[in-house]
Design a protein around this motif. Structure first.
Motif, PDB file in Angstrom:
ATOM      1  N   LEU A   2       8.848  -7.544   1.822  1.00 19.10           N
ATOM      2  CA  LEU A   2       9.912  -6.811   2.516  1.00 19.10           C
ATOM      3  C   LEU A   2       9.482  -6.446   3.932  1.00 19.10           C
ATOM      4  O   LEU A   2      10.242  -6.601   4.891  1.00 19.10           O
ATOM      5  CB  LEU A   2      10.276  -5.550   1.740  1.00 19.10           C
ATOM      6  CG  LEU A   2      11.256  -4.600   2.428  1.00 19.10           C
ATOM      7  CD1 LEU A   2      12.625  -5.266   2.585  1.00 19.10           C
ATOM      8  CD2 LEU A   2      11.377  -3.315   1.645  1.00 19.10           C
ATOM      9  N   ILE A   3       8.262  -5.979   4.075  1.00 21.38           N
ATOM     10  CA  ILE A   3       7.747  -5.577   5.384  1.00 21.38           C
ATOM     11  C   ILE A   3       7.715  -6.771   6.327  1.00 21.38           C
ATOM     12  O   ILE A   3       8.106  -6.674   7.490  1.00 21.38           O
ATOM     13  CB  ILE A   3       6.346  -4.963   5.239  1.00 21.38           C
ATOM     14  CG1 ILE A   3       6.420  -3.716   4.371  1.00 21.38           C
ATOM     15  CG2 ILE A   3       5.735  -4.642   6.590  1.00 21.38           C
ATOM     16  CD1 ILE A   3       5.101  -3.251   3.846  1.00 21.38           C
ATOM     17  N   LEU A   4       7.275  -7.899   5.823  1.00 19.18           N
ATOM     18  CA  LEU A   4       7.217  -9.110   6.628  1.00 19.18           C
ATOM     19  C   LEU A   4       8.606  -9.536   7.070  1.00 19.18           C
ATOM     20  O   LEU A   4       8.819  -9.870   8.242  1.00 19.18           O
ATOM     21  CB  LEU A   4       6.532 -10.228   5.835  1.00 19.18           C
ATOM     22  CG  LEU A   4       6.306 -11.538   6.555  1.00 19.18           C
ATOM     23  CD1 LEU A   4       5.319 -11.342   7.691  1.00 19.18           C
ATOM     24  CD2 LEU A   4       5.793 -12.579   5.594  1.00 19.18           C
ATOM     25  N   VAL A  20       7.323   1.864   6.833  1.00 16.84           N
ATOM     26  CA  VAL A  20       7.968   1.303   5.636  1.00 16.84           C
ATOM     27  C   VAL A  20       6.923   1.070   4.551  1.00 16.84           C
ATOM     28  O   VAL A  20       7.135   1.407   3.379  1.00 16.84           O
ATOM     29  CB  VAL A  20       8.719  -0.004   5.975  1.00 16.84           C
ATOM     30  CG1 VAL A  20       9.191  -0.706   4.713  1.00 16.84           C
ATOM     31  CG2 VAL A  20       9.894   0.278   6.898  1.00 16.84           C
ATOM     32  N   SER A  21       5.783   0.508   4.937  1.00 16.35           N
ATOM     33  CA  SER A  21       4.720   0.232   3.973  1.00 16.35           C
ATOM     34  C   SER A  21       4.212   1.517   3.314  1.00 16.35           C
ATOM     35  O   SER A  21       4.056   1.585   2.098  1.00 16.35           O
ATOM     36  CB  SER A  21       3.570  -0.494   4.678  1.00 16.35           C
ATOM     37  OG  SER A  21       2.514  -0.711   3.793  1.00 16.35           O
ATOM     38  N   GLU A  22       3.973   2.530   4.122  1.00 14.77           N
ATOM     39  CA  GLU A  22       3.475   3.793   3.583  1.00 14.77           C
ATOM     40  C   GLU A  22       4.534   4.481   2.719  1.00 14.77           C
ATOM     41  O   GLU A  22       4.211   5.100   1.704  1.00 14.77           O
ATOM     42  CB  GLU A  22       3.014   4.701   4.717  1.00 14.77           C
ATOM     43  CG  GLU A  22       1.742   4.207   5.378  1.00 14.77           C
ATOM     44  CD  GLU A  22       1.372   4.990   6.625  1.00 14.77           C
ATOM     45  OE1 GLU A  22       2.102   5.936   6.988  1.00 14.77           O
ATOM     46  OE2 GLU A  22       0.351   4.646   7.232  1.00 14.77           O
ATOM     47  N   SER A  23       5.796   4.363   3.118  1.00 15.55           N
ATOM     48  CA  SER A  23       6.878   4.956   2.318  1.00 15.55           C
ATOM     49  C   SER A  23       6.981   4.276   0.958  1.00 15.55           C
ATOM     50  O   SER A  23       7.121   4.941  -0.077  1.00 15.55           O
ATOM     51  CB  SER A  23       8.210   4.841   3.045  1.00 15.55           C
ATOM     52  OG  SER A  23       8.176   5.543   4.257  1.00 15.55           O
ATOM     53  N   LEU A  24       6.940   2.942   0.954  1.00 17.26           N
ATOM     54  CA  LEU A  24       6.991   2.205  -0.312  1.00 17.26           C
ATOM     55  C   LEU A  24       5.790   2.542  -1.189  1.00 17.26           C
ATOM     56  O   LEU A  24       5.923   2.724  -2.402  1.00 17.26           O
ATOM     57  CB  LEU A  24       7.034   0.697  -0.044  1.00 17.26           C
ATOM     58  CG  LEU A  24       8.349   0.148   0.494  1.00 17.26           C
ATOM     59  CD1 LEU A  24       8.181  -1.317   0.877  1.00 17.26           C
ATOM     60  CD2 LEU A  24       9.452   0.301  -0.542  1.00 17.26           C
ATOM     61  N   SER A  25       4.635   2.631  -0.574  1.00 10.85           N
ATOM     62  CA  SER A  25       3.427   2.971  -1.320  1.00 10.85           C
ATOM     63  C   SER A  25       3.544   4.363  -1.940  1.00 10.85           C
ATOM     64  O   SER A  25       3.183   4.572  -3.099  1.00 10.85           O
ATOM     65  CB  SER A  25       2.219   2.912  -0.391  1.00 10.85           C
ATOM     66  OG  SER A  25       1.059   3.251  -1.082  1.00 10.85           O
ATOM     67  N   PHE A  26       4.086   5.302  -1.185  1.00 14.73           N
ATOM     68  CA  PHE A  26       4.280   6.671  -1.681  1.00 14.73           C
ATOM     69  C   PHE A  26       5.238   6.687  -2.869  1.00 14.73           C
ATOM     70  O   PHE A  26       4.973   7.308  -3.901  1.00 14.73           O
ATOM     71  CB  PHE A  26       4.799   7.563  -0.551  1.00 14.73           C
ATOM     72  CG  PHE A  26       5.094   8.959  -0.966  1.00 14.73           C
ATOM     73  CD1 PHE A  26       4.058   9.861  -1.165  1.00 14.73           C
ATOM     74  CD2 PHE A  26       6.401   9.383  -1.164  1.00 14.73           C
ATOM     75  CE1 PHE A  26       4.326  11.169  -1.556  1.00 14.73           C
ATOM     76  CE2 PHE A  26       6.676  10.675  -1.550  1.00 14.73           C
ATOM     77  CZ  PHE A  26       5.635  11.573  -1.751  1.00 14.73           C
ATOM     78  N   MET A  27       6.365   5.980  -2.725  1.00 12.43           N
ATOM     79  CA  MET A  27       7.347   5.943  -3.820  1.00 12.43           C
ATOM     80  C   MET A  27       6.771   5.267  -5.059  1.00 12.43           C
ATOM     81  O   MET A  27       6.946   5.760  -6.178  1.00 12.43           O
ATOM     82  CB  MET A  27       8.611   5.216  -3.360  1.00 12.43           C
ATOM     83  CG  MET A  27       9.441   6.018  -2.371  1.00 12.43           C
ATOM     84  SD  MET A  27      11.003   5.244  -1.950  1.00 12.43           S
ATOM     85  CE  MET A  27      10.486   4.013  -0.788  1.00 12.43           C
TER      86      MET A  27
END
Length: 112
Positions: A2-4, A20-27
């Protein structure tokens, strides 16, 4: 992935990609913490936390070619070998642009 896609197709910046990456990782970490499956927790550890990791995984590490641009006429020069002043001529018989291509900067008290 998704990030790519967001970076390549939508043109979001590296800072936005990192968000976005950190948000997805948090979720995902909150979802995985509520499960008992150890394989889910191992998968989370493999989740890329940095945009550069995603680029490297897909072998898309950018190769940059740097240039010096004349501030007056926008002529490009190779960054490894360029004159002090712009040498571009509009016409063979015209005078050169002669805009200054280098300027002194003071960084941490040192002239660069």
């Amino acid at each position: 992935f998704l990030i790519l896609c967001l970076n390549l197709l939508c043109g979001i910046s590296q800072a936005q990609s990192r968000f976005v990456s950190e948000s997805l990782s948090f979720m995902l970490s909150h979802v995985v913490n509520n499960t008992q499956a150890p394989e889910d927790k191992k998968s989370l550890l493999k989740f890329p936390r940095d945009y550069r990791t995603v680029l490297n995984h897909f072998n898309l590490d950018p190769h940059l070619r740097l240039y010096v641009c004349c501030p007056s006429c926008y002529t490009l020069y190779n960054d490894t070998d360029f004159p002090d002043f712009c040498t571009f001529h509009d016409f063979p018989s015209s005078r050169p642009c002669s805009a200054k291509l280098k300027r002194e900067r003071i960084i941490c008290g040192k002239s660069v």
